[in-house]
Structure formats: C-alpha cells, structure tokens
Design an enzyme around this catalytic site. Sequence first.
Site, PDB file in Angstrom:
ATOM      1  N   PHE A 170       1.177   5.082   0.837  1.00  0.00           N
ATOM      2  CA  PHE A 170       0.603   6.111   1.693  1.00  0.00           C
ATOM      3  C   PHE A 170       1.207   7.463   1.334  1.00  0.00           C
ATOM      4  CE2 PHE A 170      -0.100   2.281   4.079  1.00  0.00           C
ATOM      5  CZ  PHE A 170      -1.256   2.492   4.824  1.00  0.00           C
ATOM      6  N   THR A 191       0.847  -1.188   0.000  1.00  0.00           N
ATOM      7  CA  THR A 191       0.000   0.000   0.000  1.00  0.00           C
ATOM      8  C   THR A 191       0.882   1.238   0.000  1.00  0.00           C
ATOM      9  OG1 THR A 191      -1.810  -1.089   1.178  1.00  0.00           O
ATOM     10  CG2 THR A 191      -1.762   1.309   1.254  1.00  0.00           C
TER      11      THR A 191
END
Length: 385
Positions: free
Chosen positions: A274, A272
């Site tokens: 960010f 992921t």
Amino acid sequence: MALFSGCHLFVLSNYRQTNSFKTPHSHLYSKHLRSLNLDFAFHQKARNSNTIESGNTKNCAAPVANMNGFQPRCHLQYDLAHDTVSKYQVLHTNSRVCNEPRLRVAYQGIRGAYSESAAEKAYPNCETIACQHFHSTFQAVGRRVADRAVIPIENSLGGSIHGNYDLLHRHNLHIIGEIQFAVSHCLLANNGVDLHDLKTVLSHPQALAQCEKSLTKLGLEGEAVANTAVAAKKVAAEMLRDTGALASSSAALLYGLNILASNVQDDSNNVTRFLVLAREPLTPATDTPFKTSIVFTLEDGSSALPDALSVFISNQIKLLKIESRPLKNQPLQASKNNSKSNGYFNYLFYADVEASMADQTTQTALKHLKELSTFLRVLGSYPMV
C-alpha cells in the site's frame, strides 16, 4: 539546493524544522510555497524550530505511521466541514472519541476491508474514512475531507493495480510512505452454516483468483463483488445459507459471521503493498534508506528506455520496479524509420528507485533523465520498509 519537477526548476529556500519526532524528517512546506504547485521540492539545510506553522493547520501529536519508526507529525486542515463528505462519495467515517484532533485517513471500500486494516496499521490512532471508489480517496485528500489516503498498488500474487498508477499521475498528491500488509483470506458464513452447505463464495475478483485452487478443491463457485468486506456484509445482511464470503477475520467479527476456514489463499506468501498519500511531500533524509517514485515519458518513446534506465546504472542507483502505462491522450507516436507505419505506443513509465531525493547522486541521475524526457515528475521520496 534546486530540484526540477516536470518541466520546471524550483528552489526551496526556507522551511522550518521540528525536533519532536524521530528520523526520517517529515516537514511540511509553508503556505506561500503551496501556491507554486510544486510536484516536489526540498532544502538540504534546515533551520531548527520547535513548531511548524502553516496557515490554519493544527498540530497533532497522536502516534501515527508505524513504518519502521517512521512517525510523521500530522497537520490537519479544517477547510471543509465533515458534513460535506457525501459530495466526495465518502461512505463512512470511523470516528473515535478523542480529546485532540487526529489524522483522517481515506481508503476504498467499506468497514472491514483490507485497506481499512492497512490504514490502521499505518496510523493506529486515525479516523478512517471509507470511500466508494479509488478516485474518491484521492479527491478526499485533495479537497481536505481527509488528511491521508492509503491505496493498494501491487500484490505479490496478483501483480500491479494499474488503475491506481493512473490515479497517481492524474492527481497532485505525494507518496509519503508505504506499507506491506500480509493478506489472509478467511472463508466466512452465517451462524449454523457448515462447509458442505455452501455452493457459492462471494469476494473481490483478486481475492477469488488468489484462492482459486482452494475453492476448486472445496467444490465452490466464485462470484465477484466490489470488495471483500462488501461480500461479508451481503452474506450477513441477506442471511444467505448457501453462499459464503472470502474476507478478513476483521470482517467476520464486524458482520457477525463464522470463520469456516482460515488462510485459504493458494500461496501463504500473499502480501499487498500500500502507498500512503498526502497533499504535501516529505522532506527526504540521507540517514535512513529511502525509496523515490517517479513517472516520466520519453521523447523517443520506449526505444529510449535503455538509455533512460542507464542514468540509474551509471549513478549506482538500484532500480526496484518499473511499470508502463499507455499515454492516453497521445496513444501513438509516429515512426521515424517507416512512414507507412502507424507508429508505436507512447507510454508513461513509473519507476521506483532505492534513493533519497536528499542525495546529490539522485539529483544528478534525474537531471540526466530529464534531458531524455518530455515529462518528469517525482511522485514522492519516502522511507523504505
């Protein structure tokens, strides 16, 4: 050096430089420039100084932002007391005892969420602030309850998180960094519960989708909740015996659950990305790889997109990502060729390019893009990871 943002042209003629941290430069604008509500501004030639003075801000030399050596100096604002955080849907603050002030970093979720782990990866010595919703993390920074926000923007399996793109446009915060966080889902259960006892697994919808094949093989049904850490907390608090949770190993430790299986995601390459957000932008550099994120709309809608992207090609700037979102206040644009048509969708285009705003080539490309645009904003120029 001048830089346009939106429909305006700004010149930043004065800021002070600190020599107390490594490249890239990370200088914040002085107080009188904030009143201009700049989307982005910089000056190429800086004057040397040992400190940065900015109204009632305080300097903090605690180690922060471990992103390929990216260590911005932190400036804490204390315009709001911590007892006001409930107004902004702040759920919890993880404040450790420290003799000096540290960055307060907002994230969405509760203790044990992957976003909290990402915040602590970016700022190892920070005070984390849990917020109920993503928009609450933006509000926490904008209203000085927090100094930074860490939000997920895309996942290698699930793709872009569209709601957070909308929030980037809606709020006047600046991207100052990015984090790539490897996500490892664990199957958690209460003490004494075995795998064959489980019938249901709670987790965030994306986590369930990322583990769909694995759960099917185990004969388990997924049930969506707001957050992976919320799932772990619910299983522990209600002492569920036939229900487990997909969450992190940190959540297992925090809520006293056993890890029945690790790395249960269908694809081991589960990462992921960010974004780190702040009230003030970084001053970009040219001596390290930078990424610049922008959002724009085009006068001729999506039909002009090839021309818009050509400004990067002609200036030899690498386009890393482009994302389109409907322009909500003007969803349709009239068709010029067919009066009987209802027209076509208007879009906001978000783009990431491998370029620094300190580079004149980038300035030239965006100047040409502005000629094709009805709106253009630089969301941030920040070090690549």
